[in-house]
Design an enzyme around this catalytic site. Structure first.
Site, PDB file in Angstrom:
ATOM      1  N   ASP A  43     -66.955  96.554   0.387  1.00 49.32           N
ATOM      2  CA  ASP A  43     -67.777  96.880   1.393  1.00 49.32           C
ATOM      3  C   ASP A  43     -69.109  97.794   1.283  1.00 49.32           C
ATOM      4  O   ASP A  43     -68.956  98.579   0.238  1.00 49.32           O
ATOM      5  CB  ASP A  43     -66.885  97.426   2.658  1.00 49.32           C
ATOM      6  CG  ASP A  43     -67.551  97.626   3.988  1.00 49.32           C
ATOM      7  OD1 ASP A  43     -68.477  97.151   4.218  1.00 49.32           O
ATOM      8  OD2 ASP A  43     -67.197  98.687   4.695  1.00 49.32           O
ATOM      9  N   ASP A  91     -71.186 100.059   3.909  1.00 42.62           N
ATOM     10  CA  ASP A  91     -71.275 101.272   4.925  1.00 42.62           C
ATOM     11  C   ASP A  91     -70.013 101.893   4.878  1.00 42.62           C
ATOM     12  O   ASP A  91     -68.802 100.984   5.229  1.00 42.62           O
ATOM     13  CB  ASP A  91     -71.845 100.843   6.476  1.00 42.62           C
ATOM     14  CG  ASP A  91     -73.148 100.588   6.089  1.00 42.62           C
ATOM     15  OD1 ASP A  91     -74.205 101.322   6.254  1.00 42.62           O
ATOM     16  OD2 ASP A  91     -73.650  99.143   6.037  1.00 42.62           O
TER      17      ASP A  91
HETATM   18  O1  LIG Z   1     -69.779  95.621   6.799  1.00 34.27           O
HETATM   19  P1  LIG Z   1     -70.332  96.690   6.532  1.00 34.27           P
HETATM   20  O2  LIG Z   1     -71.183  96.860   5.343  1.00 34.27           O
HETATM   21  O3  LIG Z   1     -69.514  98.055   6.767  1.00 34.27           O
HETATM   22  O4  LIG Z   1     -71.509  96.970   7.796  1.00 34.27           O
HETATM   23  C1  LIG Z   1     -71.038  97.342   9.102  1.00 34.27           C
HETATM   24  C2  LIG Z   1     -71.995  97.797   9.674  1.00 34.27           C
HETATM   25  O5  LIG Z   1     -72.637  98.860   9.061  1.00 34.27           O
HETATM   26  C3  LIG Z   1     -73.734  99.600   9.418  1.00 34.27           C
HETATM   27  O6  LIG Z   1     -73.148 100.501  10.790  1.00 34.27           O
HETATM   28  C4  LIG Z   1     -72.435 101.414  10.188  1.00 34.27           C
HETATM   29  O7  LIG Z   1     -72.977 102.459   9.129  1.00 34.27           O
HETATM   30  C5  LIG Z   1     -74.279 102.897   9.747  1.00 34.27           C
HETATM   31  C6  LIG Z   1     -74.829 104.005   8.826  1.00 34.27           C
HETATM   32  O8  LIG Z   1     -73.882 104.737   8.031  1.00 34.27           O
HETATM   33  C7  LIG Z   1     -73.436 103.931  10.848  1.00 34.27           C
HETATM   34  O9  LIG Z   1     -74.823 104.535  11.776  1.00 34.27           O
HETATM   35  C8  LIG Z   1     -72.881 103.168  12.046  1.00 34.27           C
HETATM   36  O10 LIG Z   1     -72.327 103.980  13.085  1.00 34.27           O
HETATM   37  C9  LIG Z   1     -71.873 102.157  11.476  1.00 34.27           C
HETATM   38  O11 LIG Z   1     -71.404 101.297  12.244  1.00 34.27           O
HETATM   39  C10 LIG Z   1     -74.826  98.878  10.083  1.00 34.27           C
HETATM   40  O12 LIG Z   1     -76.119  99.529  10.694  1.00 34.27           O
HETATM   41  C11 LIG Z   1     -74.357  97.747  10.808  1.00 34.27           C
HETATM   42  O13 LIG Z   1     -75.656  96.617  10.964  1.00 34.27           O
HETATM   43  C12 LIG Z   1     -73.142  97.012   9.963  1.00 34.27           C
HETATM   44  O14 LIG Z   1     -72.892  95.816  10.956  1.00 34.27           O
END
Ligand SMILES: O=P(O)(O)OC[C@H]1O[C@H](O[C@H]2O[C@H](CO)[C@@H](O)[C@H](O)[C@H]2O)[C@H](O)[C@@H](O)[C@@H]1O
Length: 146
Positions: A40, A42
């Protein structure tokens, strides 16, 4: 509430112990099998930060991912768009799946010797899922999406 969360977390840790404390068991389980690594982005390769545009991965992490990709086919699966997550990671030798796996890209050149150049999922998405979604959206033409 906090205690309940701690309890849930402890139970999860019992059910899914850290890979770092189970290396021997993992090595035994994978004997004779081919390994692929799915990561993954984020919160895994990058820290969670307030602004999603600032979720950068460290260079040490980039080097670690590059090294592991020399040994095993390595893919990044993200909810972000494929292009966005590929820009953040910046490694050409990986598979990237954006939009929760709906958009998949193979590496330009596979570094691991036993990489399979064919990606059945990609073919499945291109030949089946994309046309199906297109068909569903067409049938919703007269609906409003909110
Ligand atoms: O599937 P992933 O790579 O884990 O992506 C899921 C979402 O990640 C991002 O949001 C998340 O990370 C952000 C940055 O650290 C944070 O600000 C947010 O609260 C988290 O939910 C991304 O912005 C999304 O578009 C993704 O769906």
């Amino acid at each position: 509430m906090f205690l309940a969360l701690v309890h849930i977390y402890d139970n999860l840790r019992l059910k899914y112990p850290s890979a770092l404390t189970s290396i021997e068991q993992i090595v035994n389980n994978v004997k004779g099998k081919r390994i692929a690594l799915f990561l993954d982005y984020d919160g895994t390769l990058s820290p969670i930060v307030d602004n999603p545009d600032h979720a950068f991965m460290s260079n040490a992490m980039r080097v670690a991912v590059r090294n592991v990709a020399k040994c095993f086919p390595t893919a990044i699966i993200s909810g972000r768009s494929r292009e966005r997550v590929r820009k953040f990671v910046g490694l050409k030798e990986l598979y990237y799946a954006g939009s929760h796996g709906m958009d998949i890209m193979c590496p330009v050149q596979s570094p691991a010797a036993d990489h399979n150049t064919e990606v059945p999922n990609y073919i499945f998405l291109r030949n089946y899922v994309n046309p199906t979604i297109f068909h569903i959206f067409r049938s919703f033409k007269s609906y409003y999406f909110i």
